[in-house]
Design a protein around this motif. Structure first.
Motif, PDB file in Angstrom:
ATOM      1  N   SER A 213      34.841  39.677  52.114  1.00  0.00           N
ATOM      2  CA  SER A 213      34.502  40.110  50.758  1.00  0.00           C
ATOM      3  C   SER A 213      33.847  39.011  49.922  1.00  0.00           C
ATOM      4  O   SER A 213      33.301  39.281  48.867  1.00  0.00           O
ATOM      5  N   ILE A 214      33.889  37.779  50.388  1.00  0.00           N
ATOM      6  CA  ILE A 214      33.356  36.658  49.610  1.00  0.00           C
ATOM      7  C   ILE A 214      31.861  36.488  49.884  1.00  0.00           C
ATOM      8  O   ILE A 214      31.423  36.458  51.030  1.00  0.00           O
ATOM      9  N   TYR A 215      31.106  36.407  48.823  1.00  0.00           N
ATOM     10  CA  TYR A 215      29.675  36.150  48.923  1.00  0.00           C
ATOM     11  C   TYR A 215      29.225  35.527  47.607  1.00  0.00           C
ATOM     12  O   TYR A 215      29.953  35.549  46.622  1.00  0.00           O
ATOM     13  N   GLN A 216      28.060  34.952  47.569  1.00  0.00           N
ATOM     14  CA  GLN A 216      27.522  34.336  46.362  1.00  0.00           C
ATOM     15  C   GLN A 216      26.972  35.427  45.460  1.00  0.00           C
ATOM     16  O   GLN A 216      25.819  35.823  45.571  1.00  0.00           O
ATOM     17  N   CYS A 217      27.791  35.921  44.565  1.00  0.00           N
ATOM     18  CA  CYS A 217      27.447  37.049  43.699  1.00  0.00           C
ATOM     19  C   CYS A 217      26.447  36.625  42.615  1.00  0.00           C
ATOM     20  O   CYS A 217      26.620  35.597  41.974  1.00  0.00           O
ATOM     21  N   ARG A 218      25.429  37.425  42.438  1.00  0.00           N
ATOM     22  CA  ARG A 218      24.456  37.178  41.375  1.00  0.00           C
ATOM     23  C   ARG A 218      24.428  38.315  40.352  1.00  0.00           C
ATOM     24  O   ARG A 218      23.746  38.230  39.349  1.00  0.00           O
ATOM     25  N   ALA A 219      25.146  39.409  40.645  1.00  0.00           N
ATOM     26  CA  ALA A 219      25.169  40.571  39.755  1.00  0.00           C
ATOM     27  C   ALA A 219      26.619  40.955  39.490  1.00  0.00           C
ATOM     28  O   ALA A 219      27.355  41.255  40.419  1.00  0.00           O
ATOM     29  N   TYR A 220      26.993  40.920  38.221  1.00  0.00           N
ATOM     30  CA  TYR A 220      28.378  41.192  37.842  1.00  0.00           C
ATOM     31  C   TYR A 220      28.476  42.468  37.022  1.00  0.00           C
ATOM     32  O   TYR A 220      27.579  42.798  36.256  1.00  0.00           O
ATOM     33  N   ASP A 221      29.593  43.153  37.184  1.00  0.00           N
ATOM     34  CA  ASP A 221      29.937  44.288  36.347  1.00  0.00           C
ATOM     35  C   ASP A 221      30.200  43.745  34.944  1.00  0.00           C
ATOM     36  O   ASP A 221      30.610  42.587  34.789  1.00  0.00           O
ATOM     37  N   GLU A 222      29.997  44.547  33.923  1.00  0.00           N
ATOM     38  CA  GLU A 222      30.181  44.097  32.543  1.00  0.00           C
ATOM     39  C   GLU A 222      31.647  43.981  32.132  1.00  0.00           C
ATOM     40  O   GLU A 222      31.951  43.397  31.094  1.00  0.00           O
ATOM     41  N   ARG A 223      32.572  44.529  32.934  1.00  0.00           N
ATOM     42  CA  ARG A 223      33.995  44.500  32.570  1.00  0.00           C
ATOM     43  C   ARG A 223      34.485  43.062  32.397  1.00  0.00           C
ATOM     44  O   ARG A 223      34.194  42.198  33.222  1.00  0.00           O
ATOM     45  N   PRO A 224      35.247  42.809  31.360  1.00  0.00           N
ATOM     46  CA  PRO A 224      35.862  41.485  31.222  1.00  0.00           C
ATOM     47  C   PRO A 224      36.974  41.316  32.255  1.00  0.00           C
ATOM     48  O   PRO A 224      37.537  42.300  32.731  1.00  0.00           O
ATOM     49  N   VAL A 225      37.258  40.084  32.584  1.00  0.00           N
ATOM     50  CA  VAL A 225      38.371  39.781  33.484  1.00  0.00           C
ATOM     51  C   VAL A 225      39.624  39.655  32.623  1.00  0.00           C
ATOM     52  O   VAL A 225      39.660  38.874  31.673  1.00  0.00           O
ATOM     53  N   GLU A 226      40.638  40.431  32.944  1.00  0.00           N
ATOM     54  CA  GLU A 226      41.863  40.467  32.163  1.00  0.00           C
ATOM     55  C   GLU A 226      42.593  39.122  32.245  1.00  0.00           C
ATOM     56  O   GLU A 226      42.547  38.442  33.265  1.00  0.00           O
ATOM     57  N   ASN A 227      43.287  38.761  31.158  1.00  0.00           N
ATOM     58  CA  ASN A 227      44.061  37.512  31.123  1.00  0.00           C
ATOM     59  C   ASN A 227      45.048  37.443  32.279  1.00  0.00           C
ATOM     60  O   ASN A 227      45.202  36.391  32.908  1.00  0.00           O
ATOM     61  N   GLU A 228      45.734  38.542  32.554  1.00  0.00           N
ATOM     62  CA  GLU A 228      46.735  38.561  33.621  1.00  0.00           C
ATOM     63  C   GLU A 228      46.096  38.278  34.975  1.00  0.00           C
ATOM     64  O   GLU A 228      46.682  37.600  35.817  1.00  0.00           O
TER      65      GLU A 228
END
Length: 169
Positions: free
Chosen positions: A9-24
């Motif tokens: 599943s690991i790759y050098q991502c260049r395109a991200y979803d707009e969702r914020p990453v939750e603090n938890e």
């Protein structure tokens, strides 16, 4: 998730979803990173997780100059007090220490459904200035982190299978 699934599943991502990453979720990632091995158990690395959109944009505009950095919801400055210690084979200890921690960061992020991209093209002094990082501390890498967007199709067959040699070069 098993190790093989995480590695795939690991790759050098260049395109991200707009969702914020939750603090938890970020806390879980860093909890996992804290458990990674370190020479003499020092674990003298530090991370600055930048979630503020204006600060991320400033980092991209003034230091990183990579457009995918501004769309990732988190940029992490991976830092370590450089010191002058060398491994027995002559490599700076800090570079090995932080590399291990960053790889654990990538694995931990993947285990939480996130993806990363190591950003090696940045102006260290500007990152240090923008984030208030002391001069004695090296910013070795900046890692973009977020939920994956549309993945580029990269065929694994395009990479050489000859990465291992046995018994001699």
């Amino acid at each position: 998730m098993d190790v093989n699934a995480v590695n795939r599943s690991i790759y050098q991502c260049r395109a991200y979803d707009e969702r914020p990453v939750e603090n938890e979720t970020l806390e879980t990632v860093f909890k996992l990173v804290r458990s990674c091995p370190s020479a003499q158990g020092l674990k003298d690395w530090q991370f600055v997780a930048v979630r503020d959109a204006d600060t991320r944009q400033r980092l991209v505009n003034e230091s990183i100059r990579r457009s995918f950095g501004c769309v990732a919801p988190v940029l992490i400055a991976c830092c370590i007090d450089a010191g002058s210690d060398l491994t027995i084979c002559g490599h700076p200890t800090y570079s090995v220490e932080i590399a291990v921690a960053i790889e654990h960061l990538s694995l931990a992020a993947a285990s939480q459904g996130l993806t990363c991209c190591w950003v090696g093209h940045f102006d260290e002094a500007k990152v240090r200035s923008i984030l208030g990082i002391p001069d004695r501390v090296r910013v070795v890498e900046v890692v973009a982190v977020g939920y994956p967007g549309q993945r580029e199709n990269i065929e694994s067959d395009s990479f050489s299978d000859e990465i291992v040699r046995y018994d001699h070069w």
